[in-house]
Design an enzyme around this catalytic site. Structure first.
Site, PDB file in Angstrom:
ATOM      1  N   GLU A 185     -19.541  98.305  55.717  1.00  0.00           N
ATOM      2  CA  GLU A 185     -19.065  99.075  56.873  1.00  0.00           C
ATOM      3  C   GLU A 185     -17.867  99.915  56.497  1.00  0.00           C
ATOM      4  OE1 GLU A 185     -16.681  99.832  60.605  1.00  0.00           O
ATOM      5  OE2 GLU A 185     -16.076  98.797  58.780  1.00  0.00           O
ATOM      6  N   ASP A 213     -17.956  92.957  54.682  1.00  0.00           N
ATOM      7  CA  ASP A 213     -17.057  93.507  53.659  1.00  0.00           C
ATOM      8  C   ASP A 213     -15.642  93.707  54.191  1.00  0.00           C
ATOM      9  OD1 ASP A 213     -18.009  95.663  55.316  1.00  0.00           O
ATOM     10  OD2 ASP A 213     -17.293  97.094  53.823  1.00  0.00           O
TER      11      ASP A 213
HETATM   12 ZN   LIG Z   1     -14.226  96.367  60.780  1.00  0.00          ZN
END
Ligand SMILES: [Zn+2]
Length: 400
Positions: free
Chosen positions: A171, A78
């Site tokens: 994340e 992401d």
């Molecule tokens: Zn990163």
């Protein structure tokens, strides 16, 4: 220049994979799977089987020399929330002249603004077109891992450790490792490839906690308030002032921890303060928590009749605790740097990493760089030579 590795990177950044902190699903956005599925197909072409689980985490394994420790590699698919990741149009600058780089959309970058740029004169860079982030965080990491796998597949004569790969979503919204399954991953230890400079092995993260301060005041018509009104907002401001001023993030660096007021809301009747507390040192974090307790009692004394409720919750811990006891990952990485004639630094990360959670879930996982900088915005860029250095470092770590 290794055109194939660079092409991978350019291909991955064109896929929009922004995560969404307001989404309750996992992965938070379905579009992250567009990249994860693309990776699964590319792995299949390499002859590597993989599995994408119900949470959007991809696990894959490349067999290596029997008897050697399986080593893990992780990157996240992401991109950050601060800047759009849609229609990324990466621009490759083949031989940077050391001057101003016109990105487009009225934006430019120069060594005056970003002194680090000066050292790439004469080298290749990848930059944005000014209207999106680049997504090198962390698609540079993804491309490094894929390039390393492709290399070992193309060179079966080169003996290496078994390699366990996992690509995670979300994340950037702190949910990346929520569903990470260390057993399924199967690595003895691992590396997140998710930093900037390739010359750093990071293994110290913050210990993190959050504090909520709820204040109950006493609302009375202001015309008749004398001696009776307790304004919850006034008490809230007093609470913030009662904390050590020099421990705000704007006064700290390196190993210095902080208390950061991230949100406040309220009215005369009640007010709430939200803080995050950070320190690399667990004992110092405990002291910060005591400072909160002291602020509470001091302010209660100063404002009798106000009610203050303080809740402190721990979130993640410094992975150094784990790596001090299980130093193999660090030793292996340092040995690889030495073989390549490099001397790595180990700067404390002023944040957390997915590796911190992996470490506490049983897989010690320090963090390596990617050769990309200025993450989370339109000025993000990749040094192609440092990206290639990182591929060499990861390969060397994995050699038998
Ligand atoms: Zn990163």
């Amino acid at each position: 220049m290794n055109q194939e590795s660079l092409n991978r990177f350019l291909r991955y950044v064109r896929v929009d994979t922004q995560s969404d902190e307001n989404s309750p699903t996992c992965p938070s956005t379905a579009k992250q799977l567009n990249l994860t599925k693309m990776l699964q197909q590319e792995l299949a072409v390499l002859g590597i089987e993989s599995e994408i689980d119900e949470f959007g985490v991809l696990y894959a394994k490349l067999h290596g020399e029997p008897g050697l420790d399986p080593i893990g590699l992780n990157s996240h698919v992401d991109t950050a929330l601060e800047c759009s990741g849609k229609d990324v149009k990466p621009q490759v600058i083949e031989c940077y002249d050391g001057g101003v780089i016109e990105l487009g959309h009225g934006y430019s970058m120069s060594p005056e603004q970003f002194p680090n740029l000066a050292k790439y004169k004469g080298q290749s860079l990848v930059v944005t077109s000014g209207d999106t982030l680049l997504g090198a965080d962390d698609k540079a990491g993804v491309a490094i891992i894929m390039s390393v796998l492709a290399y070992f597949v193309a060179h079966p004569e080169i003996k290496h450790h078994p390699i366990c790969v996992c690509f995670t979503p979300d994340e950037e919204i702190g949910r990346g490792p929520d569903h990470f399954d260390a057993k399924k991953f199967g690595a003895k230890y691992a590396y997140t490839v998710d930093g900037d400079t390739p010359y750093d092995i990071a293994y110290e993260t913050f210990n993190a906690a959050s504090a909520t301060v709820k204040i109950q005041g006493k609302a009375i018509h202001p015309g008749e308030a004398k001696g009776k009104l307790i304004n919850a907002q006034t008490v809230a401001m007093a609470f913030d002032r009662a904390l050590p001023e020099k421990q705000r993030p704007e006064f700290t660096e390196g190993h210095e921890g902080f208390n950061h007021l991230v949100g406040m809301e309220g009215n005369v009747e009640e007010a709430t303060l939200h803080y995050i507390l950070r320190n690399h040192d667990q004992a110092k974090l405990a002291q910060q928590k005591e400072d909160f307790a002291k602020a509470k009692s001091d302010v209660e004394q100063a404002y009798p009749g106000a009610k203050i409720e303080l809740t402190i919750t721990d979130s993640y811990r410094n992975m150094k605790e784990v790596l001090d006891v299980h130093p193999e990952a660090l030793e292996k990485a340092r040995e690889a740097f030495r073989k390549l004639g490099l001397t790595p630094t180990s700067k404390p990360i002023r944040g957390g990493t997915d590796g911190a959670t992996f470490s506490f879930k049983g897989c010690p996982t320090p963090n390596l760089g990617t050769g990309s900088y200025n993450h989370h915005g339109r000025f993000e860029y990749l040094s192609v030579s440092e990206f290639e250095t990182m591929i060499e470092i990861v390969k060397t770590i994995l050699l038998a």
